[in-house]
Write a protein that holds these residues in place. Structure first.
Motif, PDB file in Angstrom:
ATOM      1  N   VAL A   8      -0.523  -9.861   1.743  1.00 18.57           N
ATOM      2  CA  VAL A   8      -0.736  -8.289   1.741  1.00 18.57           C
ATOM      3  C   VAL A   8      -1.338  -8.104   3.134  1.00 18.57           C
ATOM      4  CG1 VAL A   8      -1.699  -6.521   0.650  1.00 18.57           C
ATOM      5  CG2 VAL A   8      -0.593  -7.987  -0.737  1.00 18.57           C
ATOM      6  N   GLU A   9      -0.759  -7.255   3.779  1.00 20.40           N
ATOM      7  CA  GLU A   9      -1.378  -6.460   5.154  1.00 20.40           C
ATOM      8  C   GLU A   9      -2.263  -5.632   4.626  1.00 20.40           C
ATOM      9  OE1 GLU A   9       0.269  -8.703   8.357  1.00 20.40           O
ATOM     10  OE2 GLU A   9      -1.103  -7.302   8.242  1.00 20.40           O
ATOM     11  N   LEU A  10      -3.475  -5.600   5.307  1.00 22.93           N
ATOM     12  CA  LEU A  10      -4.529  -4.670   4.765  1.00 22.93           C
ATOM     13  C   LEU A  10      -4.425  -3.222   5.635  1.00 22.93           C
ATOM     14  CD1 LEU A  10      -7.717  -7.125   4.433  1.00 22.93           C
ATOM     15  CD2 LEU A  10      -6.235  -6.186   2.765  1.00 22.93           C
ATOM     16  N   LEU A  11      -3.736  -3.457   6.509  1.00 22.06           N
ATOM     17  CA  LEU A  11      -3.191  -2.115   7.397  1.00 22.06           C
ATOM     18  C   LEU A  11      -1.695  -2.015   7.120  1.00 22.06           C
ATOM     19  CD1 LEU A  11      -4.272   0.195   9.280  1.00 22.06           C
ATOM     20  CD2 LEU A  11      -2.982  -1.179  11.049  1.00 22.06           C
ATOM     21  N   ALA A  12      -1.314  -0.947   6.088  1.00 25.52           N
ATOM     22  CA  ALA A  12       0.012  -0.999   5.576  1.00 25.52           C
ATOM     23  C   ALA A  12       0.969  -0.348   6.866  1.00 25.52           C
ATOM     24  CB  ALA A  12       0.182   0.070   4.448  1.00 25.52           C
ATOM     25  N   TRP A  59      -4.690   2.443   4.772  1.00 28.68           N
ATOM     26  CA  TRP A  59      -5.699   1.465   4.919  1.00 28.68           C
ATOM     27  C   TRP A  59      -5.491   0.898   3.094  1.00 28.68           C
ATOM     28  CZ3 TRP A  59      -8.503  -0.319   8.652  1.00 28.68           C
ATOM     29  CH2 TRP A  59      -8.368   0.510   9.793  1.00 28.68           C
ATOM     30  N   ARG A  60      -5.565  -0.371   2.977  1.00 26.41           N
ATOM     31  CA  ARG A  60      -5.777  -0.955   1.721  1.00 26.41           C
ATOM     32  C   ARG A  60      -7.040  -1.652   1.737  1.00 26.41           C
ATOM     33  NH1 ARG A  60       0.308  -3.444   2.642  1.00 26.41           N
ATOM     34  NH2 ARG A  60       1.444  -1.893   1.374  1.00 26.41           N
TER      35      ARG A  60
ATOM     36  N   MET B   1      -4.105 -14.241   1.467  1.00 24.55           N
ATOM     37  CA  MET B   1      -4.089 -13.372   0.282  1.00 24.55           C
ATOM     38  C   MET B   1      -2.971 -13.138  -0.314  1.00 24.55           C
ATOM     39  SD  MET B   1      -6.266 -10.005  -0.452  1.00 24.55           S
ATOM     40  CE  MET B   1      -6.173  -9.824   1.378  1.00 24.55           C
ATOM     41  N   TYR B   6      -4.854  -8.813  -5.324  1.00 26.31           N
ATOM     42  CA  TYR B   6      -4.967  -7.564  -4.743  1.00 26.31           C
ATOM     43  C   TYR B   6      -4.342  -6.723  -5.610  1.00 26.31           C
ATOM     44  CZ  TYR B   6      -5.225  -3.952  -1.547  1.00 26.31           C
ATOM     45  OH  TYR B   6      -5.637  -2.709  -1.076  1.00 26.31           O
ATOM     46  N   PRO B  20      -3.856   3.432  -1.889  1.00 27.30           N
ATOM     47  CA  PRO B  20      -4.168   2.560  -0.618  1.00 27.30           C
ATOM     48  C   PRO B  20      -3.066   2.122  -0.126  1.00 27.30           C
ATOM     49  CG  PRO B  20      -5.450   1.914  -2.466  1.00 27.30           C
ATOM     50  CD  PRO B  20      -4.579   2.909  -3.103  1.00 27.30           C
ATOM     51  N   GLY B  21      -2.740   2.327   1.007  1.00 26.12           N
ATOM     52  CA  GLY B  21      -1.457   1.781   1.796  1.00 26.12           C
ATOM     53  C   GLY B  21      -0.040   2.681   1.650  1.00 26.12           C
ATOM     54  N   SER B  23       1.312   4.893   3.188  1.00 19.10           N
ATOM     55  CA  SER B  23       1.991   5.223   4.144  1.00 19.10           C
ATOM     56  C   SER B  23       3.186   4.508   4.307  1.00 19.10           C
ATOM     57  CB  SER B  23       1.227   5.068   5.673  1.00 19.10           C
ATOM     58  OG  SER B  23       0.827   3.682   5.570  1.00 19.10           O
ATOM     59  N   ASN B 517       3.775  -4.721  11.380  1.00 20.20           N
ATOM     60  CA  ASN B 517       4.002  -5.467  10.356  1.00 20.20           C
ATOM     61  C   ASN B 517       5.252  -5.725   9.770  1.00 20.20           C
ATOM     62  OD1 ASN B 517       1.269  -4.413  10.190  1.00 20.20           O
ATOM     63  ND2 ASN B 517       1.411  -4.165   8.100  1.00 20.20           N
TER      64      ASN B 517
END
Lengths: 298, 555
Positions: A8-12, A59-60, B1, B6, B20-21, B23, B517
């Motif tokens: 999982v990327e913590l910055l989406a 942000w995650r 992770m 999560y 969260p996330g 976007s 990403n």
């Protein structure tokens, strides 16, 4: 080789940073190391406006947006609060731009260093106020064009040199100060890891090329970042324990390239090459770099 | 992770729900005007290999320790991986892009490593069922003939190979000394071909092609070269002047050879170095006389280096003028040469320097200045020209329908891998001929990867791993193998150096440098999520394999 597709990327994705933004790369690299148990403090800047477009967030991890000048102060508060609550193992990461760090937030940063909070402060330096339209900051290098340091018959761009923020941080006698850039991601991530492990303030000055403000094609972001190191424009070093004599250069270019190779692809320096070549200015920049590199033993 | 660690939590502030996330709802892919596409290219090693062996692929299999699969990949393409791993002149390494970065990959030694690995653990291949009614005759059991037989028998044809000598294998069997290619290695690979169902008739000379053609639907002539060229200088008929190939043949077929104390070898090719190094092992003081300089020598570089290390004395820029002696050879008179303008072979033409004559004493003089085929058996049944059989270069077909020719008879003396390539090509064309399809051979090749497309900034320099070799003092008086190859650890370390030109090596750089990403590692190659890719092109610019191409996306 292990696949990372599940991670999982913590910055989406879905953030609104420009195509080829160096800031996005840097943030991803830092968050990958910091991990999920991190609170991010974010002053106003490119990163803040592009990742938090109402009502969405990229942000995650928990993050707090603060005013331009007080990221370090808020981060200090979070550190104290965590201590009072007895919470351990949580990273406090403040991520400011060069405007929010070199200029507007400097007083708060200096205070945080002095009080010795357990905060890692990452300064994303793209060498101008990019978010508001490329105005010069104290991080803008000599001779660079910005909208407030134009070039013309009487001007060669910014007349003043860049503020040596890393050295100033070292002078605060804090446990860890380092410089990094995105091209050398292993070096960068190792430094973030080290910074987070410090019992006290740590400061990482990260050079993040900005295709929009530096005026280069978006596919060249990493290349320019690498050129900055290879030409000696930006030296990658770290200092532990606040002592300059402990300064260690972490990435040494095999053979230092002439600064021209770094300046040429960026149109913010194009006035040094046309309509006529300003050899005097290029030489001056080269001389400054040579002197600096000599100090660092490069 | 991992995902399960999560958990996404909704945060409710008044009426606003912010996840969260969240976007990810916003698909930034719509900003894009250029789209990254993963492409595959031919690497320079494969492009340079006459047999188009998939070098990059087997090195990648070595990296993953899949030695068995790597061997299968090789064996599928050529019947002699173990042999070729020892004797190949490896043109692939000359063009290896890593060579322009630091040093080329030790491709041949890696190939030898997997071939040796397989040799230790291999099973005999089982017989292939004959599914086609046509029978094929192959004349000559050298690498060209046997490669054609190998391919054809796998296609289901009944194949018979005719060999004039009492042993199969051609030049690798009788012309390459044991210290370079132990004979049991070659024999195992020939046995494999036999197990597949190929019949090899030894001691059988063919004298009538037309008659043979009546019994078989197709004939492939791959008899190679047998005769050594003459010097055309006085004294050549003296006792003690012998031909290089003849000498090697006597040596390898275990006949006694006596050379005397001092041997001079004339020539600069592989036969010359093989002869000289063999003579040295038999205890003679050995010289090579070559009329050009070292740079022009056609022999494999390693062969020349090893010869010098072992003590062969090479006289460059010297040409024989007269062989001295009354009944028996006593020496040779040479003249010094200088290099002039390049000739038609592209090498500089040697010009004699008047008055620079000198004499070297010798008991035996061995000529290794080139070989040519013996066409007396053809009796004019197939068109020949300048000591070569005339063929259509696309199909290797001769002027006689159903008669094909390949290997040294067509190319002139060449290397083992070139002969293998010719045999393979002949097999494909013979099959097409028998099925009545247009005869042409061409593999659909992907374009060559350009070095400029590969960003090697993040590659660290690392020298090529040296393979083990027998100490020089242990080489004399015997024919023990000299090159001992790699251990498993060394092979893995060397394989890691491969840049994987033109094919994704899952190095993750695109994923590390992607601001959005969008690039992730898939099973075999990188995958790009076009929902978020803004088309910046960093991945294209940074890819060390050069496989990402930005393509204009018309919307």
């Amino acid at each position: 080789m292990k696949s990372v597709i599940e991670e999982v990327e913590l910055l989406a994705p879905g953030h609104r940073m420009c195509a080829g933004c160096g800031l996005a790369i840097s943030t991803r690299l830092a968050l990958n190391v910091a991990g999920i148990n991190t609170i991010v403090v974010l002053p106003t800047g490119c990163l803040e406006v592009t990742t938090t477009q109402y009502p969405e967030t990229s942000w995650r991890v928990p993050f707090i947006h603060v005013a331009f000048e007080n990221a370090a102060a808020v981060a200090s508060g979070i550190d104290v609060a965590l201590e009072m609550m007895g919470r351990k193992g949580i990273n406090v990461l403040a991520i400011g731009g060069d405007g929010g760090t070199f200029d507007i937030g400097f007083q708060a940063l200096s205070g945080m260093f002095e009080r010795g909070h357990r905060v890692t402060y990452i300064c994303h330096d793209n060498e101008a106020y990019m978010n508001t339209g490329i105005q010069r900051s104290s991080a803008t290098p000599y001779a660079a064009w910005t909208t407030t340091s134009p070039y013309g018959r009487y001007s060669i761009g910014k007349k003043k040199r860049k503020k040596p923020i890393g050295i100033i941080a070292v002078a605060h006698d804090i446990p860890y100060v380092a410089t990094a850039t995105i091209a050398y991601y292993e070096d960068y991530q190792r430094k973030v890891k080290k910074a987070l492990s410090m019992d006290g303030p740590a400061f990482i000055h990260v050079l993040v090329p900005c295709p929009t403000g530096w005026r280069f094609p978006p596919d060249k972001t990493v290349e320019i970042s690498r050129l900055a190191v290879e030409t000696g424009v930006f030296v990658l070093w770290e200092v532990e324990g606040g002592r300059m004599e402990n300064l260690k250069v972490t990435v040494k270019p095999k053979k230092r390239k002439p600064v021209e190779e770094y300046l040429m692809p960026q149109r913010r320096f194009s006035h040094l090459f046309k309509p006529e070549r300003r050899q005097d200015v290029i030489d001056k920049i080269q001389r400054t770099i040579d002197e600096k590199c000599e100090r660092y033993g490069l | 992770m991992k995902k399960e660690e999560y958990k996404l939590k909704k945060i409710t502030i008044g009426a606003i729900i912010s996840e969260p996330g969240s976007s990810i709802k916003y698909k930034t892919g719509s900003w894009r005007s250029y789209k990254p596409i993963l492409t595959e290219f031919t690497p320079p090693c494969t492009r340079e290999c006459p047999a188009r062996i998939k070098v990059r692929e087997y090195i990648s299999l070595i990296k993953e320790k899949h030695f068995e699969e790597a061997y299968k990949l090789l064996k599928d393409k050529i019947p002699f991986p173990v042999t070729i791993g020892r004797v190949c002149h490896h043109p692939c390494e000359k063009k290896c892009y890593r060579g322009q970065f630091d040093e080329p990959i030790a491709i041949n030694i890696l190939k030898r490593f997997i071939a040796d690995y397989a040799l230790k653990n291999k099973k005999k291949p089982s017989k292939v069922e004959i599914t086609k009614k046509e029978k094929i005759a192959i004349i000559g059991s050298g690498p060209a003939g046997l490669s054609a037989a190998y391919k054809l028998v796998k296609m289901g044809y009944s194949v018979t190979v005719f060999e004039a000598l009492p042993v199969a294998g051609g030049i690798p069997r009788f012309g390459i000394p044991d210290y370079r290619l132990p004979k049991n290695v070659l024999e195992t690979e020939i046995d494999d071909i036999k197990s597949l169902g190929v019949e090899i008739k030894l001691n059988t000379s063919i004298t009538d092609i037309k008659h043979l053609r009546k019994q078989y639907e197709a004939v492939f002539i791959a008899v190679g070269v047998q005769k050594s060229r003459k010097l055309n200088v006085p004294g050549e008929e003296l006792d003690g002047v012998i031909c290089g190939l003849e000498f090697l043949k006597s040596l390898n077929l275990e006949k006694k050879v006596s050379l005397g104390k001092k041997v001079i070898v004339i020539g600069g090719g592989n036969v010359a170095t093989d002869v000289a190094r063999s003579a040295l092992r038999l205890g003679a003081e050995t010289f090579i006389v070559y009329r050009r300089s070292r740079k022009e020598m056609p022999a494999i570089k390693e062969g020349v280096e090893e010869a010098e290390r072992e003590g062969v004395q090479i006289k460059y820029l010297a040409s024989p003028k007269k062989i001295l002696g009354t009944n028996k050879v006593s020496g040779i008179e040479c003249v010094r040469m200088k290099l002039g303008e390049p000739d038609e072979s592209g090498r500089k033409r040697p010009i004699p320097i008047e008055g620079s004559e000198f004499v070297i004493e010798a008991d035996t003089i061995i000529l290794a200045i080139g070989e040519y085929p013996d066409f007396s058996f053809l009796k004019g049944s197939v068109k020949t020209e300048k000591q070569r059989i005339v063929v259509d270069p696309k199909s290797l077909a001769t002027d006689q329908p159903g008669v094909f020719a390949g290997g040294d008879v067509v190319t002139g003396p060449a290397t083992v891998i070139e002969a293998i390539a010719q045999g393979t090509k002949a097999a494909v064309c013979i099959d097409r001929y028998l099925r009545g399809e247009p005869m042409k051979y061409g593999e659909e090749a992907l374009p060559l990867i350009e070095l400029e497309k590969m960003n090697l900034s993040m590659v660290e320099t690392k020298s090529r791993i040296k393979s083990h070799s027998l100490p020089v003092k242990e080489r004399m008086g015997n024919f023990k193998e000299v090159n001992l190859g790699f251990t498993e650890e060394e092979a893995l370390e060397e394989a890691e150096r491969c840049l994987s030109c033109g094919s994704c090596k899952l190095c993750k750089l695109c994923s590390i440098y992607c601001p959005d990403n969008a690039a992730k590692m898939g099973e075999t190659e990188a995958e790009i999520n076009l929902d978020y890719c803004k088309g910046c092109g960093i991945c294209e610019n940074e890819c060390p394999c050069g496989v990402i191409i930005m393509e204009l996306e018309v919307k």
